[in-house]
Design an enzyme around this catalytic site. Structure first.
Site, mmCIF file in Angstrom:
data_model
loop_
_atom_site.group_PDB
_atom_site.id
_atom_site.type_symbol
_atom_site.label_atom_id
_atom_site.label_comp_id
_atom_site.label_asym_id
_atom_site.label_seq_id
_atom_site.Cartn_x
_atom_site.Cartn_y
_atom_site.Cartn_z
ATOM 1 N N HIS A 19 7.196 -14.970 7.859
ATOM 2 C CA HIS A 19 8.519 -14.468 8.260
ATOM 3 C C HIS A 19 9.474 -15.639 8.486
ATOM 4 C CE1 HIS A 19 5.929 -11.080 9.874
ATOM 5 N NE2 HIS A 19 6.817 -10.402 9.170
ATOM 6 N N GLY A 128 8.901 -11.213 1.221
ATOM 7 C CA GLY A 128 7.746 -12.024 0.848
ATOM 8 C C GLY A 128 6.952 -11.360 -0.272
#
Ligand code: PAF
Length: 267
Positions: A19, A128
């Site tokens: 993150h 991601g």
């Protein structure tokens, strides 16, 4: 005057290095980084771990602050989910793999991400590649609905052992975590084999995938799927191409892991 642009990272919290690297990239690309933290009930099936999903807001805020996040958006559950009558269904890319095993999951993801894009109105949104199929679903949705933003997908951040960073890794003991890294080692080995095969040798591709599956099963992984895919369509690669990726989902102990890597090393 040069206004900063808005880089947006949608999350469900329980931050890790994966993150944080998206947040840093958003900040570097745009000058202003907004992060949403919303454990989205629409993407969990009744049998899944919504209640158990790690919630650590204070720690998350601290971590976000440490990488220069400018704004945290933490919407109320009711605010985002009550009385909505629109569901975003992205067909095709959602059909197989995660979509097949988690009915309604991508509908829940796409609906919430579309709402978040509508509220935040970012110039750029970042995701991601660990959730490869989610990236494909969002790419398709943004293209189909002409959403006015740019997407950036970033490679998976890994532990030193190779295990893909995931909020669910918290469920492992340190020892189990290092055993779980076998998933990445096996994927890497399979990718290396596939990258050396002659184009068109589909039987050899199948044999490599089957052997890898068997070997993982013998090491305690409950493999749900292991396949070579086209990352844009999320359908099996009919033959191995430069952008083909290996995708896997497997249960190890009590934790369901997903991972994926490119077949060919990027230059
Ligand atoms: O990847 C996630 O954390 C979630 O699926 C997302 C994109 C924030 C949507 O709830």
């Amino acid at each position: 005057m040069d206004y900063p642009r808005l880089g947006f990272v949608p999350t469900m919290g329980a931050f890790h290095e994966g993150h944080l690297s998206l947040m840093k990239k958003a900040k570097a690309e745009c000058g202003f980084c907004a992060v949403s933290l919303f454990v989205n009930p629409l993407q969990f099936a009744p049998t899944e771990d919504l209640a158990k999903y790690p919630r650590q807001h204070e720690q998350d805020f601290e971590m976000a602050r440490s990488v220069g996040v400018d704004l945290m958006f933490v919407p109320d559950h009711a605010e985002l989910t009550q009385n909505i009558q629109t569901n975003v269904i992205v067909s095709g890319v959602s059909d197989l793999y995660e979509g097949q095993r988690r009915p309604g999951h991508f509908e829940g993801v796409a609906t919430i991400v579309a709402k978040l894009f509508g509220i935040v109105q970012p110039d750029i949104a970042l995701f991601g590649l660990k959730d490869l199929q989610q990236c494909a679903v969002i790419r398709q949705m943004v293209a189909d609905l002409n959403m006015p933003l740019r997407l950036i997908f970033e490679e998976t951040v890994r532990e030193e052992s190779g295990l893909a960073m995931s909020s669910r890794n918290q469920y492992f003991t340190p020892e189990q975590k290092s055993e779980a890294a076998e998933l990445f080692r096996s994927l890497t080995k399979a990718a290396r084999t596939l990258s050396t095969l002659n184009p068109g040798s589909n039987d050899a591709v199948r044999i490599t995938l089957d052997e890898t599956t068997d070997s993982l099963r013998s090491k305690g992984f409950g493999v749900e799927y292991l396949d070579a895919v086209d990352p844009k369509t999320m359908h099996p690669a009919t033959h191995i191409e430069q952008d083909s990726r290996l995708v896997v989902a497997a249960k190890f102990r009590t934790v369901r892991l997903i991972d994926n890597i490119p077949v060919f090393d990027k230059p």
